[in-house]
Design an enzyme around this catalytic site. Sequence first.
Site, PDB file in Angstrom:
ATOM      1  N   TYR A   1      29.348  93.761 -27.675  1.00 14.39           N
ATOM      2  CA  TYR A   1      29.984  93.239 -28.958  1.00 14.39           C
ATOM      3  C   TYR A   1      30.773  92.411 -28.829  1.00 14.39           C
ATOM      4  CZ  TYR A   1      30.948  93.341 -33.287  1.00 14.39           C
ATOM      5  OH  TYR A   1      30.948  92.456 -34.742  1.00 14.39           O
TER       6      TYR A   1
ATOM      7  N   ASP B   1      37.503  90.336 -22.479  1.00 18.07           N
ATOM      8  CA  ASP B   1      37.235  90.394 -24.093  1.00 18.07           C
ATOM      9  C   ASP B   1      38.102  91.735 -24.267  1.00 18.07           C
ATOM     10  OD1 ASP B   1      37.149  91.252 -26.862  1.00 18.07           O
ATOM     11  OD2 ASP B   1      35.154  90.571 -27.378  1.00 18.07           O
TER      12      ASP B   1
ATOM     13  N   LYS C   1      42.653  93.134 -32.592  1.00 21.49           N
ATOM     14  CA  LYS C   1      42.747  94.684 -33.518  1.00 21.49           C
ATOM     15  C   LYS C   1      44.477  95.240 -33.872  1.00 21.49           C
ATOM     16  CE  LYS C   1      38.221  95.693 -33.812  1.00 21.49           C
ATOM     17  NZ  LYS C   1      36.718  95.181 -33.168  1.00 21.49           N
TER      18      LYS C   1
HETATM   19  C1  LIG Z   1      36.140  94.192 -33.243  1.00 18.07           C
HETATM   20  C2  LIG Z   1      35.979  93.127 -32.411  1.00 18.07           C
HETATM   21  C3  LIG Z   1      35.602  91.664 -32.216  1.00 18.07           C
HETATM   22  C4  LIG Z   1      35.302  90.743 -33.297  1.00 18.07           C
HETATM   23  O1  LIG Z   1      36.905  91.165 -33.633  1.00 18.07           O
HETATM   24  P1  LIG Z   1      36.926  90.865 -35.101  1.00 18.07           P
HETATM   25  O2  LIG Z   1      38.506  91.281 -35.960  1.00 18.07           O
HETATM   26  O3  LIG Z   1      35.754  91.700 -35.936  1.00 18.07           O
HETATM   27  O4  LIG Z   1      36.341  89.261 -35.884  1.00 18.07           O
HETATM   28  C5  LIG Z   1      35.599  91.279 -30.726  1.00 18.07           C
HETATM   29  N1  LIG Z   1      35.546  91.827 -29.519  1.00 18.07           N
HETATM   30  C6  LIG Z   1      35.473  92.775 -29.097  1.00 18.07           C
HETATM   31  C7  LIG Z   1      35.485  93.928 -28.211  1.00 18.07           C
HETATM   32  C8  LIG Z   1      35.918  93.607 -30.837  1.00 18.07           C
HETATM   33  O5  LIG Z   1      35.449  95.263 -30.132  1.00 18.07           O
END
Ligand SMILES: *Cc1c(COP(=O)(O)O)cnc(C)c1O
Length: 426
Positions: A144, A245, A274
């Site tokens: 994701y 990521d 986050k």
């Molecule tokens: C939450 C998340 C995103 C997206 O971040 P947003 O601030 O919701 O746009 C991308 N990659 C990972 C691994 C995530 O957990």
Amino acid sequence: MSSLLERDSACVWHPYSSMHSELPVFPVQSACGVRFTLQDGTQLIDGMSSWWCAIHGYNHSVLNDAVKNQLEKMSHIMFGGLTHEPAVQLASTLVDITPQPLNTVFFSDSGSVAVEVAMKMAIQYWGALGKNRKQRFVSLRSGYHGDTFGAMSVCDPVTGMHSLFADSLTQQFFVEAPVCKFGEPCTDSDLQSLTKVLTEHHKEIAALIVEPVVQGAGGMRFYSADYLVKARQLCDEYNVLLIADEIATGFGRSGKLFACEHAAISPDIMCVGKALTGGYMTLAATLTTQKISQTISDNSPGVFMHGPTFMANPMACAVANASIKLLLESDWQLKVKNIERILLAGLQKCRELPQVQDVRVLGAIGVVELKQPVNMKTIQPAFVQQGVWVRPFGKLVYLMPPFIVSDVDLKALTDAVLKVVSSLDN
Ligand SMILES: *Cc1c(COP(=O)(O)O)cnc(C)c1O
């Protein structure tokens, strides 16, 4: 005057929800520490950290002060042609605490945008080297990476609901999610799918994008650090960049400050978001190496083609600086280890339940995977009744509490999970 809930359902769209939803939403009044208070006075222990973010809990005096102090000086200023202390300080801290040789920071306003930025960087890098065919990406199933178009294109094609947008998304390459579990070695057969795609398509591939070690919203899976080590080697071998990521995993959640450290590897590009601001404000960053930033800067068009309006918002940067300082000055490794131990002890008991497929814990993340998807309409109020905030999705009931959670509150969270899961039909 109609109630907050009536006004909400009249005009507010919630994440991944229907406007005809029968699903409950709960009005929150305030939040402090690991608890928040609903409008009717009910107090809930937070098991979600507001989706990985609120590592220090809510309403923290140090973070509050950071925002207040910055607010008095300057709440926002454009970042084109201007700079400021909070942004420069945050960038240099991020360079210091992330794996070498990541040393250039590009700020954006959300995780998804940080992923878009990473993907654009990779494409521009290869373009700068005259390799214009390298425009596509390879990613892992169950991954994701966010909800915008570029990010969506590298999310798991099934759980990411690709099919709805199939005609508008760039077709990327997907490889099997690693089956080798965290803590176990991985073999060549685990790498087979990735090796095949890279062998056949490396000339078109700009980068491999992965969530290191912990796959979050695409399945809450923990995989072998060894897989990352070997993926890094394969990327080098095939001239493909590696994008990590770390938006969910960053800032201690998996037991290391960044999950790449489990494998002692360094990506070419890293995304954080986050927990970056301790959950106070929306802010994200994409880090890359001097090699990549210089190559993009030295070649036509000589600039990186991105620039969000709210880039490096001073209040967000100030609270991020305060949050990182708070984290690094705390004994966070011990706290996360302790959370891991209590999560494991508490959630273990779910293993014997007929409703349960698997229980897994890593760092401050505890997951109970069920055999059947949950019914949100009934499970959400059931957790609220237990005095906890736990928000499952699909077959996954999981906890990722603020690091400041006490042993007693953490036990209350795992007890609630055990109780609610036991009561489900199977
Ligand atoms: C939450 C998340 C995103 C997206 O971040 P947003 O601030 O919701 O746009 C991308 N990659 C990972 C691994 C995530 O957990």
